[in-house]
Design a protein around this motif. Structure first.
Motif, mmCIF file in Angstrom:
data_model
loop_
_atom_site.group_PDB
_atom_site.id
_atom_site.type_symbol
_atom_site.label_atom_id
_atom_site.label_comp_id
_atom_site.label_asym_id
_atom_site.label_seq_id
_atom_site.Cartn_x
_atom_site.Cartn_y
_atom_site.Cartn_z
ATOM 1 N N ALA A 124 0.827 -1.210 0.000
ATOM 2 C CA ALA A 124 0.000 0.000 0.000
ATOM 3 C C ALA A 124 0.860 1.258 0.000
ATOM 4 C CB ALA A 124 -0.924 -0.004 1.220
ATOM 5 N N THR A 125 2.174 1.100 0.115
ATOM 6 C CA THR A 125 3.090 2.232 0.066
ATOM 7 C C THR A 125 2.993 2.893 -1.300
ATOM 8 O OG1 THR A 125 4.602 1.113 1.581
ATOM 9 C CG2 THR A 125 5.487 2.972 0.327
ATOM 10 N N GLU A 126 2.779 4.208 -1.315
ATOM 11 C CA GLU A 126 2.599 4.927 -2.564
ATOM 12 C C GLU A 126 3.935 5.168 -3.259
ATOM 13 O OE1 GLU A 126 0.466 8.479 -1.755
ATOM 14 O OE2 GLU A 126 -1.398 7.444 -1.194
ATOM 15 N N GLY A 127 3.876 5.366 -4.575
ATOM 16 C CA GLY A 127 5.070 5.667 -5.338
ATOM 17 C C GLY A 127 5.069 4.954 -6.676
ATOM 18 N N ASP A 128 5.907 5.428 -7.578
ATOM 19 C CA ASP A 128 6.030 4.845 -8.905
ATOM 20 C C ASP A 128 7.209 3.878 -8.898
ATOM 21 O OD1 ASP A 128 5.964 4.239 -11.557
ATOM 22 O OD2 ASP A 128 6.776 6.161 -12.261
ATOM 23 N N TYR A 129 6.922 2.597 -8.772
ATOM 24 C CA TYR A 129 7.975 1.587 -8.743
ATOM 25 C C TYR A 129 7.432 0.286 -9.334
ATOM 26 C CZ TYR A 129 5.394 0.191 -4.545
ATOM 27 O OH TYR A 129 4.402 -0.182 -3.665
ATOM 28 N N PRO A 130 8.290 -0.519 -9.936
ATOM 29 C CA PRO A 130 7.820 -1.774 -10.540
ATOM 30 C C PRO A 130 7.578 -2.854 -9.493
ATOM 31 C CG PRO A 130 10.181 -1.532 -10.866
ATOM 32 C CD PRO A 130 9.713 -0.275 -10.190
ATOM 33 N N TRP A 131 6.527 -3.613 -9.666
ATOM 34 C CA TRP A 131 6.264 -4.742 -8.790
ATOM 35 C C TRP A 131 5.604 -5.877 -9.568
ATOM 36 C CZ3 TRP A 131 1.199 -6.107 -8.770
ATOM 37 C CH2 TRP A 131 0.237 -5.108 -8.932
ATOM 38 N N ILE A 132 5.853 -7.086 -9.102
ATOM 39 C CA ILE A 132 5.202 -8.290 -9.619
ATOM 40 C C ILE A 132 4.732 -9.088 -8.410
ATOM 41 C CG2 ILE A 132 5.478 -10.404 -10.968
ATOM 42 C CD1 ILE A 132 7.761 -9.066 -12.472
#
Length: 347
Positions: free
Chosen positions: A153-161
């Protein structure tokens, strides 16, 4: 042996030896072959620290794992195939993968801070993401390339799978309801891992879609291992009436759950329906066979590596930067642990 020693042995300048080792085009092919052959015979290995200082890169990516009860007992069956997938991509680009194990007695954010301060990796893959993960804030603030294996739920623009925990919960509930079950319990993580919240949300939505009221007493938190499954079974046996089905967030919980049910004279698939999470080497040997979900962990590792490369500036020409928010699909593998039957037939 240093590069200076190698140059002295060959009676060639250090600069020529360096260019030959790095494949520069301005070196005579015969000289390059001579340098490479001598380096091989004499056991020359480049000084990685010096090379990192000159190039500004380490050619190394770290994969951070938290040492928990789950990873200590069963982490190998999950992470090793993922590592192989990651490394199969990295080796094509002469990158190394380093596993970074954060101990149970250390704060993950503090551990990550120390890793970053040492500057021995170019990027990071983090796992075991929590609901609000301070590691993500830390990496974003310092503009350090990273990929998260798991949502947060941490906000920010980062890649995740992330694995499809919602889809697993929805498919399991729909399957059990189709078999006539209405009182369906769920085994969730006894921690702040975000996967537990996602799994529970999917379970709640699936119940609502089937017109079944949510009952908080049917949420049974436990560690995601055999001991946790045993404790979940103990909690099930104490409920009156006992649930007729249960969905587990970790496949290894099924081993302990089976054990406790058999001790109570109950049989999975006959007295209570059981659906596990991931198909694993251990789950294949359970009797009755466990209904669970299949996933290609090696393919997951390959996609993680590609996402990591797209975040590294050195590879932007080969892997253009893209917004990666990917839910990894999982396929139902029907077993005998949730065989259809009339709910009235369950105790």
């Amino acid at each position: 042996m240093s590069i200076r020693d190698l140059a002295r042995h060959l009676d060639i300048s250090i600069g020529t030896v360096s260019r030959a080792l790095n494949g520069k085009a301005d070196v005579n092919p015969e000289t390059r072959e001579r340098v490479l052959e001598a380096a091989k015979q004499l056991g020359y290995v480049p000084n990685q620290s010096g090379r990192s200082l000159r190039q500004g890169t380490t050619n190394t990516v770290g994969f951070m794992i938290e040492s928990t009860i789950e990873t200590a007992d069963n982490g190998g069956s999950f992470f090793m195939p993922v590592f192989e997938g990651v490394q199969s991509v990295f080796r094509r680009h002469h990158l190394d993968l380093v596993a970074l194990l954060c101990g149970t007695d250390e704060d993950p954010a503090s551990y990550l801070n120390r890793v970053v301060a040492r500057r021995f990796v170019d990027g990071l893959i983090i796992s075991a993401t929590t609901r609000h993960d301070p590691r993500i804030d830390f990496l974003l603030e310092r503009k350090i390339p990273f990929v998260a294996l798991g949502r947060s739920a941490t906000e920010g623009d980062y890649p995740w799978i992330d694995l499809d925990f919602e889809g697993v919960a929805a498919t399991a509930v729909e399957r059990l309801v189709g078999f006539g079950h209405r009182r369906i319990a769920i085994g969730t993580p006894a921690s702040d891992l975000n996967l537990g919240y996602v799994f529970l949300d999917g379970y709640k939505r699936a119940l609502a879609a089937s017109g079944i009221a949510f009952d908080p007493s049917l949420i049974l938190p436990a560690n995601g291992n055999e001991e946790g499954g045993y404790k979940v079974a103990c909690a099930l046996l104490q409920q009156k009436p006992m649930p007729t089905a249960i969905i587990l967030v970790n496949e290894n919980m099924a081993i302990g759950l089976y054990r406790r049910l058999y001790e109570a004279g109950l049989q999975p698939g006959r007295d209570i329906a059981v659906i596990g999470f991931r198909e694993s080497p251990q789950s294949r040997f359970l009797s009755p066979t466990l209904t669970c979900f299949r996933i290609s962990l090696r393919d997951l590792g390959i996609r993680l590596a590609e996402a990591m490369l797209s975040a590294l500036p050195a590879f932007e020409n080969q892997y253009p930067h893209e917004k990666i928010e990917l839910i990894w699909p999982m396929e139902l593998v029907p077993g005998e642990s949730d065989r259809p039957g009339s709910p009235s037939g369950f105790r």
